[in-house]
Write an enzyme that holds these catalytic residues in place. Sequence first.
Site, PDB file in Angstrom:
ATOM      1  N   GLY A 164      -9.090 -97.333 -10.162  1.00 61.23           N
ATOM      2  CA  GLY A 164     -10.355 -96.884  -9.583  1.00 61.23           C
ATOM      3  C   GLY A 164     -11.392 -96.669 -10.669  1.00 61.23           C
ATOM      4  N   ALA A 193     -18.083 -96.384 -26.946  1.00 64.04           N
ATOM      5  CA  ALA A 193     -17.491 -95.735 -28.120  1.00 64.04           C
ATOM      6  C   ALA A 193     -16.440 -96.637 -28.767  1.00 64.04           C
ATOM      7  CB  ALA A 193     -16.873 -94.396 -27.712  1.00 64.04           C
ATOM      8  N   VAL A 194     -15.644 -97.310 -27.944  1.00 64.89           N
ATOM      9  CA  VAL A 194     -14.601 -98.197 -28.489  1.00 64.89           C
ATOM     10  C   VAL A 194     -15.263 -99.352 -29.254  1.00 64.89           C
ATOM     11  CG1 VAL A 194     -12.834 -99.896 -27.850  1.00 64.89           C
ATOM     12  CG2 VAL A 194     -12.841 -97.631 -26.758  1.00 64.89           C
ATOM     13  N   VAL A 195     -16.254 -99.987 -28.627  1.00 66.27           N
ATOM     14  CA  VAL A 195     -16.888-101.156 -29.254  1.00 66.27           C
ATOM     15  C   VAL A 195     -17.584-100.749 -30.554  1.00 66.27           C
ATOM     16  CG1 VAL A 195     -18.696-102.908 -28.983  1.00 66.27           C
ATOM     17  CG2 VAL A 195     -17.138-102.408 -27.080  1.00 66.27           C
ATOM     18  N   ARG A 208      -7.525-103.758  -8.946  1.00 65.12           N
ATOM     19  CA  ARG A 208      -6.106-103.422  -8.816  1.00 65.12           C
ATOM     20  C   ARG A 208      -5.385-104.761  -8.759  1.00 65.12           C
ATOM     21  NH1 ARG A 208      -6.490 -97.785  -7.808  1.00 65.12           N
ATOM     22  NH2 ARG A 208      -8.359 -97.257  -6.650  1.00 65.12           N
ATOM     23  N   ASP A 239      -3.181 -93.136 -13.633  1.00 63.36           N
ATOM     24  CA  ASP A 239      -1.717 -93.122 -13.775  1.00 63.36           C
ATOM     25  C   ASP A 239      -1.091 -94.492 -13.515  1.00 63.36           C
ATOM     26  OD1 ASP A 239      -2.372 -92.891 -11.091  1.00 63.36           O
ATOM     27  OD2 ASP A 239      -0.612 -91.695 -10.602  1.00 63.36           O
ATOM     28  N   THR A 243      -2.440 -97.393 -14.117  1.00 62.39           N
ATOM     29  CA  THR A 243      -2.720 -98.202 -15.309  1.00 62.39           C
ATOM     30  C   THR A 243      -1.685 -97.930 -16.396  1.00 62.39           C
ATOM     31  OG1 THR A 243      -5.065 -98.203 -14.773  1.00 62.39           O
ATOM     32  CG2 THR A 243      -4.484 -98.660 -17.076  1.00 62.39           C
ATOM     33  N   THR A 274     -10.143 -91.620 -14.869  1.00 56.74           N
ATOM     34  CA  THR A 274      -9.917 -91.482 -13.429  1.00 56.74           C
ATOM     35  C   THR A 274     -10.579 -90.200 -12.941  1.00 56.74           C
ATOM     36  OG1 THR A 274      -8.246 -91.042 -11.719  1.00 56.74           O
ATOM     37  CG2 THR A 274      -7.624 -90.495 -13.954  1.00 56.74           C
ATOM     38  N   ILE A 275     -11.148 -90.253 -11.751  1.00 62.02           N
ATOM     39  CA  ILE A 275     -11.784 -89.033 -11.238  1.00 62.02           C
ATOM     40  C   ILE A 275     -10.740 -88.009 -10.786  1.00 62.02           C
ATOM     41  CG2 ILE A 275     -13.896 -90.209 -10.505  1.00 62.02           C
ATOM     42  CD1 ILE A 275     -12.853 -90.006  -7.593  1.00 62.02           C
ATOM     43  N   ASP A 276      -9.472 -88.444 -10.680  1.00 68.21           N
ATOM     44  CA  ASP A 276      -8.448 -87.585 -10.061  1.00 68.21           C
ATOM     45  C   ASP A 276      -7.930 -86.452 -10.955  1.00 68.21           C
ATOM     46  OD1 ASP A 276      -8.586 -89.046  -7.747  1.00 68.21           O
ATOM     47  OD2 ASP A 276      -6.965 -90.404  -8.308  1.00 68.21           O
ATOM     48  N   ASP A 279      -5.343 -86.394 -12.716  1.00 65.99           N
ATOM     49  CA  ASP A 279      -3.910 -86.201 -12.455  1.00 65.99           C
ATOM     50  C   ASP A 279      -3.021 -86.746 -13.564  1.00 65.99           C
ATOM     51  OD1 ASP A 279      -4.623 -88.803 -11.981  1.00 65.99           O
ATOM     52  OD2 ASP A 279      -3.476 -89.022 -10.139  1.00 65.99           O
ATOM     53  N   ARG A 313     -23.301 -76.291   3.062  1.00 62.76           N
ATOM     54  CA  ARG A 313     -23.279 -74.851   3.359  1.00 62.76           C
ATOM     55  C   ARG A 313     -24.630 -74.386   3.924  1.00 62.76           C
ATOM     56  NH1 ARG A 313     -20.252 -70.428   2.624  1.00 62.76           N
ATOM     57  NH2 ARG A 313     -18.708 -71.280   1.225  1.00 62.76           N
ATOM     58  N   ARG A 317     -21.712 -72.512  11.547  1.00 60.57           N
ATOM     59  CA  ARG A 317     -20.719 -73.539  11.851  1.00 60.57           C
ATOM     60  C   ARG A 317     -19.497 -73.471  10.945  1.00 60.57           C
ATOM     61  NH1 ARG A 317     -24.947 -78.349  13.051  1.00 60.57           N
ATOM     62  NH2 ARG A 317     -24.847 -78.137  15.291  1.00 60.57           N
ATOM     63  N   ARG A 358      -6.043 -88.774  -3.478  1.00 60.65           N
ATOM     64  CA  ARG A 358      -4.948 -89.280  -2.635  1.00 60.65           C
ATOM     65  C   ARG A 358      -3.664 -88.500  -2.874  1.00 60.65           C
ATOM     66  NH1 ARG A 358      -4.499 -95.242  -4.195  1.00 60.65           N
ATOM     67  NH2 ARG A 358      -5.654 -94.361  -5.897  1.00 60.65           N
ATOM     68  N   ARG A 383     -17.809 -78.994  12.564  1.00 65.24           N
ATOM     69  CA  ARG A 383     -18.300 -80.303  12.136  1.00 65.24           C
ATOM     70  C   ARG A 383     -17.436 -80.789  10.976  1.00 65.24           C
ATOM     71  NH1 ARG A 383     -20.835 -79.461  16.039  1.00 65.24           N
ATOM     72  NH2 ARG A 383     -23.012 -79.949  16.528  1.00 65.24           N
TER      73      ARG A 383
HETATM   74  P1  ATP Z   1      -6.893 -94.296 -10.167  1.00 67.34           P
HETATM   75  O1  ATP Z   1      -6.183 -93.038 -10.589  1.00 67.34           O
HETATM   76  O2  ATP Z   1      -8.361 -94.183 -10.314  1.00 67.34           O
HETATM   77  O3  ATP Z   1      -6.457 -94.823  -8.829  1.00 67.34           O
HETATM   78  P2  ATP Z   1      -5.038 -96.039 -11.459  1.00 67.34           P
HETATM   79  O4  ATP Z   1      -4.973 -96.557 -12.837  1.00 67.34           O
HETATM   80  O5  ATP Z   1      -3.986 -95.047 -11.041  1.00 67.34           O
HETATM   81  O6  ATP Z   1      -6.487 -95.434 -11.244  1.00 67.34           O
HETATM   82  P3  ATP Z   1      -3.827 -98.069  -9.780  1.00 67.34           P
HETATM   83  O7  ATP Z   1      -4.419 -99.065  -8.865  1.00 67.34           O
HETATM   84  O8  ATP Z   1      -2.779 -97.167  -9.284  1.00 67.34           O
HETATM   85  O9  ATP Z   1      -5.056 -97.258 -10.418  1.00 67.34           O
HETATM   86  O10 ATP Z   1      -3.197 -98.870 -11.021  1.00 67.34           O
HETATM   87  C1  ATP Z   1      -3.962 -99.854 -11.709  1.00 67.34           C
HETATM   88  C2  ATP Z   1      -3.153-101.120 -11.850  1.00 67.34           C
HETATM   89  O11 ATP Z   1      -2.030-100.871 -12.703  1.00 67.34           O
HETATM   90  C3  ATP Z   1      -2.533-101.661 -10.576  1.00 67.34           C
HETATM   91  O12 ATP Z   1      -3.442-102.408  -9.818  1.00 67.34           O
HETATM   92  C4  ATP Z   1      -1.409-102.524 -11.116  1.00 67.34           C
HETATM   93  O13 ATP Z   1      -1.893-103.777 -11.503  1.00 67.34           O
HETATM   94  C5  ATP Z   1      -0.966-101.769 -12.373  1.00 67.34           C
HETATM   95  N1  ATP Z   1       0.257-101.008 -12.094  1.00 67.34           N
HETATM   96  C6  ATP Z   1       0.396 -99.847 -11.450  1.00 67.34           C
HETATM   97  N2  ATP Z   1       1.687 -99.468 -11.378  1.00 67.34           N
HETATM   98  C7  ATP Z   1       2.397-100.445 -11.996  1.00 67.34           C
HETATM   99  C8  ATP Z   1       3.794-100.681 -12.277  1.00 67.34           C
HETATM  100  N3  ATP Z   1       4.715 -99.788 -11.908  1.00 67.34           N
HETATM  101  N4  ATP Z   1       4.131-101.799 -12.940  1.00 67.34           N
HETATM  102  C9  ATP Z   1       3.202-102.686 -13.322  1.00 67.34           C
HETATM  103  N5  ATP Z   1       1.883-102.535 -13.108  1.00 67.34           N
HETATM  104  C10 ATP Z   1       1.483-101.440 -12.453  1.00 67.34           C
END
Ligand code: ATP
Length: 326
Positions: free
Chosen positions: A13, A24-26, A74, A105, A107, A128-130, A132, A157, A165, A174, A250
């Site tokens: 995402g 920063a990387v570049v 993805r 996660d 990725t 990631t915005i999550d 997590d 609010r 309400r 998620r 609502r």
């Molecule tokens: P966000 O937290 O924003 O959803 P994310 O990195 O968790 O980001 P995912 O779609 O879950 O987003 O993972 C990114 C990509 O990483 C997947 O589309 C897939 O290509 C790869 N990936 C995820 N899990 C695995 C795995 N177990 N093995 C190989 N590739 C994976």
Amino acid sequence: MNIQRIALLTSGGDAPGMNAAIRAVVRTAVFHKMEVWGIRRGYEGLIEGDMIPLQAQDVSNIIARGGTILKTARSKAFQTEEGRRNAFTQLQQRGIEGLILIGGDGTFRGAHAFFQEHQIPAIGLPGTIDNDLAGTDYTIGFDTAVNTAVEAIDKIRDTAEAHDRLFIVEVMGRDAGYIALHSGLACGAEDILIPEVETLLGQVVARICDDERRKKTVHIIVVSEGDDLKGGASALYEYIRHDFPQLDTRMCVLGHIQRGGSPTCADRILASRLGFAAVNALRAGKSQVMAGLVNDQVVFTPFDQAVKQQANLHRDMLQMIRVLAV
Ligand code: ATP
């Protein structure tokens, strides 16, 4: 280690601040006279060889922009051994000696699988915005997403108060309730429902009734999209409307506005510090780790450990929020 040619990608995402990390990387790599390739559309683009060389000026004026100039995706193919083999071939053909991966996660799960099969140095950045991921106090994009949610809930609010309400607001998350917890706390929400803590409808209703008794006329419930009620805000909304038709209820799903927008100052700084650190870590010979910021210090966590969620203080925080909401 004398790495001369690296590539970077954004995956999963999108998150505000990814562009600041790319910049920063570049810029850090260019400072060290390294060649940088930008891989478009995450692992999908890596498998297809969709890459462009990046110079310092290619990342001008992107620090304040949301989204990612490299685009993200993805990839199902990367979850197969064949897909990962093709990805490795693309890197070999261009003589790329190191990788920087910006994502969540999934990725890093993918990265862990990739580097068990094909050894090429790689550093991850938590994008990631999550929020997590273990190994960093905050992920790039989380602060912006929470601030977007806070701005929206504050507005809700106002209107909720005007009409006395009950409002159910769904935020992103998620599998993780960080956005709900932080935005809910910051907005003075009366209740917060998150995936990590079991939602007991009876208790939710008891709290609403308690507020009614005390003549508290506004009740805001912030719900993570992945709450265990299944169905997010709409599941709760339907239940309350059916069983408590006397309540003026609502519902509002904030949705993708939480991903967009210019990153906050905190996200730009986090992304810049981690992008800088990631290139220097590659040069120092580090590999298969995610760079994160813990107590304001850059730390490196192996990919497989970064994806384990911290056993966090969710319950304590929920309790505090309910005390403060009285
Ligand atoms: P966000 O937290 O924003 O959803 P994310 O990195 O968790 O980001 P995912 O779609 O879950 O987003 O993972 C990114 C990509 O990483 C997947 O589309 C897939 O290509 C790869 N990936 C995820 N899990 C695995 C795995 N177990 N093995 C190989 N590739 C994976």
